[in-house]
Design an enzyme around this catalytic site. Structure first.
Site, PDB file in Angstrom:
ATOM      1  N   GLU A 122      33.525  44.276  64.456  1.00  9.06           N
ATOM      2  CA  GLU A 122      34.797  43.553  64.567  1.00  9.06           C
ATOM      3  C   GLU A 122      35.988  44.489  64.703  1.00  9.06           C
ATOM      4  O   GLU A 122      36.926  44.199  65.452  1.00  9.06           O
ATOM      5  CB  GLU A 122      34.961  42.676  63.324  1.00  9.06           C
ATOM      6  N   ASP A 123      35.973  45.631  64.005  1.00 12.20           N
ATOM      7  CA  ASP A 123      37.172  46.469  63.909  1.00 12.20           C
ATOM      8  C   ASP A 123      37.028  47.861  64.506  1.00 12.20           C
ATOM      9  O   ASP A 123      37.985  48.641  64.459  1.00 12.20           O
ATOM     10  CB  ASP A 123      37.580  46.620  62.430  1.00 12.20           C
ATOM     11  N   ASP A 301      35.989  26.173  21.763  1.00 16.33           N
ATOM     12  CA  ASP A 301      36.127  25.724  23.146  1.00 16.33           C
ATOM     13  C   ASP A 301      36.361  26.869  24.121  1.00 16.33           C
ATOM     14  O   ASP A 301      36.344  26.659  25.338  1.00 16.33           O
ATOM     15  CB  ASP A 301      37.281  24.725  23.273  1.00 16.33           C
TER      16      ASP A 301
END
Length: 717
Positions: A122-123, A301
């Site tokens: 891609e690059d 919790d």
């Protein structure tokens, strides 16, 4: 890899990482960058820059061949040399970080090799052919799968079409999406250098598409961190509030979860069960959801307890000890070992309480289950490798957990959505349905559907566009409308018509929850703009025999037609000259067992012995009259037929009756109710022996699902 979740642009404390059997610190990308700038090591020697990758990889795969990683790094470093990220590091630090994420999840060598190379095509000037020649077809396929499409070629459609390309590639090799998820995670970690509007756009796509994909692929370690990074960007105030809750809880003098853990270790030690009991802190989004659900948070919790054992049976042994020696919260128990989630997740869930009101949630699983729960499909290794014993079905076929039902359905419907905008919006809707059910066909086959799916969805899942001809369904043996919502484990028999020109109803769109069903119906309606789907049987406009008027009745014979003599075939034993009338409530025919009752005027009404009117009159003290059939076989009988509404059904039904020699004396068609229509016909047959054949012919008409003798609730005479 760390499970922390802070906005890179917003400093603050981190959420402790999910428990691991061996943890590692976050890698310093700047140090990796300096190592990369020194260039590749001499041939045959592993570069220092990939030392952390190699360490993580050997932890999961001690015998792995590291030469492909060395060669991949050399190519990636030389190709990206001189490129810099917006964050200031050399570009090579990005593929290194992505590869490290996957290595820590346990990805095999081919995935790591492709990960190092995932941006080269891609690059840089590296081509796919070069990658294939150097590293083989598998690595080439993975690199191609994650390579973006160019905006210059696709414009605004580049992003949705890139995701379509990745999903199609994932259908053949799930490792494509594993690399993409790790790539997005590292980009999200460093998103703070982007403009706020770009941060928000990327975060929304991550929330709507990539996080649901991570959930469906079972990669919880990536999913939870992505959720927290998105939370920090899209909801900074709630994120900061949640961060303060964590800070305040950390300063508590007591630690209820630690006390629960100590108590559990003592219980399991006394029971001689080998197990690890770990505290698993909640990540930011999980804690935020818990706070919204419960209001004021308790100390317990802020995390859950994780119990790790060696064997499946040990999971249930642990559960039994905890429920015996501690106070269980029975409503919290869930068994995802016997019935795994659709994303491969397995665990026992329960909760235990203390007298002071603290409640601790507990997860019980084996070490292997924990690996799969964290890494999902990444933990499954190479889908091209020879299957292990547990991946082989009894019939010798391979069980492929990397191609789950939801992915197969997604790949099917995307073919019917060529428009990028339609694909993009439908993909987000599809991924928002985060629970799956399984329903069964009568032949034993299974259909995977999203929670909330209806019979319409089941029809299109099984038959594709041929489901346009679906007339109805039986769910668990009972007739059901196509709008019926299915439940996990239901058995569904779809009733299909034979007319190739069958039409879907526009109303079906209201009951279609899957993209496959919605797209197929919308395409048909778009191609037939004047159509409005199948009409009820009473709206039949087809020319054919016995065409009824609009009120649903069939005219009686003309006045000059010969009047039938329904009672001529039966005689009263003791009164041969008595008038006889066949009861309209049960319409007896020759060969039926019958009885009679005298009514006014000396006429005897004849009923089938099982008729409800016979029982009522007997209870009222009415004397039965002995009657018997004569030699005449001609008969008149009333039949009912139940069907689904469709065009031309009434014409087809009456034509089938005429072909069997039945003369329709009268008929009524009730108004349709929930796509069902009930017909009642009184017919004259030349021979009662033809009645079973007539009933079979009526049942064979597409859309008719039941035919029988009428049983009216007649009043006693």
């Amino acid at each position: 890899m760390s499970a922390e979740a802070t906005n890179p642009a917003t400093p603050g404390p981190v959420v402790p990482a999910a428990p691991r059997r061996r943890s590692r610190p976050r890698i310093d990308l700047r140090r990796l960058g300096r190592a990369a700038l020194l260039g590749p090591a001499s041939r045959g020697r592993l570069p220092d820059a990939i030392g952390h990758v190699v360490e993580s990889h050997r932890f999961h795969h001690p015998d792995a061949d590291l030469e492909p990683l060395r060669r991949a790094y050399v190519l990636a470093e030389s190709s990206h040399r001189g490129q810099m990220r917006k964050s200031g590091e050399p570009y090579i630090t990005h593929p290194l970080a992505v590869t490290l994420i996957l290595a820590e999840l346990g990805a095999e060598t081919t995935t790591l090799t492709a990960s190092l190379l995932h941006d080269t095509v891609e690059d840089t000037d590296v081509t796919l052919d070069q990658v294939g020649d150097e590293f083989g077809a598998e690595v080439r396929y993975l690199v191609d799968g994650v390579t973006k499409l160019e905006k210059v070629d696709y414009g605004a459609a580049a992003e949705p079409e890139t995701f379509r390309k990745m999903l199609v590639a994932t259908g053949n090799d799930v490792r494509v999406m594993s690399i993409k998820l790790a790539d997005r995670l590292h980009n999200m970690r460093t998103l703070g250098v982007m403009r706020p509007e770009k941060q928000e756009r990327i975060a929304k796509v991550t929330r709507d598409v990539l996080i649901p994909l991570a959930e469906r692929l079972g990669v919880q370690a990536l999913k939870t961190e992505l959720e927290d990074l998105v939370f920090a960007i899209l909801h900074p105030e709630e994120y900061e509030y949640t961060r303060e809750l964590i800070v305040d809880n950390a300063s508590r003098a007591d630690d209820p979860l630690a006390e629960f853990a100590d108590a559990m270790r003592a219980v399991l030690r006394d029971a001689d069960i080998q197990a690890e009991v770990l505290i698993r802190p909640r990540h930011f989004v999980s804690l935020h959801r818990t706070a919204r659900k419960r209001g004021r948070l308790r100390g317990s919790d802020f995390g859950r307890l994780l119990v790790l054992v060696n064997e499946d049976a040990d999971c249930y042994a642990v559960l039994g000890e905890l429920h015996t020696c501690m106070t269980p919260v029975v409503s919290e128990f869930k068994d995802f070992i016997a019935v795994p989630k659709f994303n491969l997740y397995q665990s026992l869930h329960t909760a235990v309480a203390r007298d002071d009101g603290q409640v601790a949630e507990v997860l019980i699983r084996t070490h292997q289950m924990h690996k799969v729960a964290e890494a999902g499909v990444v933990a499954l290794g190479n889908p091209y490798a020879p299957p292990s014993e547990e991946q082989t079905a009894p019939d010798g076929e391979r069980v492929d957990p990397t191609r789950p039902g939801w992915l197969s359905r997604l790949l099917d419907w995307q073919e019917a959505a060529p428009d990028p905008d339609t694909f993009w919006s439908t993909l987000r809707e599809d991924l928002a349905q985060d629970r799956e059910i399984t329903v069964f066909r009568p032949d034993g086959g299974a259909l995977g559907l999203p929670d909330g799916a209806t019979c319409v969805d089941a029809a299109y899942a099984q038959y594709g566009e041929d489901a346009h001809a679906c007339l109805g369904a039986r769910v668990n043996g009972r007739l059901a409308t196509l709008s019926t919502v299915l439940r996990d484990g239901d058995t569904v028999q779809l009733l299909m018509g034979q007319d190739p020109a069958s039409e879907p109803s526009r109303e079906w769109l209201e009951h279609a929850h899957t993209p496959a069903a919605r797209i197929a119906i919308q395409r048909w309606l778009a191609a037939h703009p004047g159509a409005d789907g199948p009409a009820a049987a009473t709206d039949d406009t087809n020319t054919g025999p016995a065409q009824p008027p609009s009120d649903g009745t069939v005219p009686r014979p003309a006045p000059d037609a010969p009047a039938p003599r329904p009672g001529a075939a039966i005689t009263v034993v003791d009164r041969p000259d008595a008038g006889v009338r066949l009861a309209g409530c049960c319409t007896p025919v020759p060969a039926d067992e019958v009885t009679g009752f005298a009514v006014r005027g000396g006429v005897v009404t004849v009923h089938r012995v099982e008729c409800a009117a016979v029982e009522r009159m007997t209870e009222a003290g009415r004397a039965a009259v002995d009657v018997r059939w004569g030699d005449t076989t001609e008969c008149r009988v009333t039949l009912f037929a139940e069907s689904f509404g469709r065009p031309h059904l009434l014409a087809d039904l009456t034509e089938a009756m005429a072909l069997e020699g039945a003369e329709i004396v009268s008929a009524t068609v009730e108004p349709p109710s929930q796509q069902r229509v009930r017909h009642t016909y009184t017919v004259q047959l030349p021979d009662a022996a033809h009645l079973p054949t007539l009933i079979r012919a009526m049942r064979n008409v597409p859309g008719v699902y039941d035919v029988g003798r009428a049983h009216h609730q007649a009043q006693p005479f």
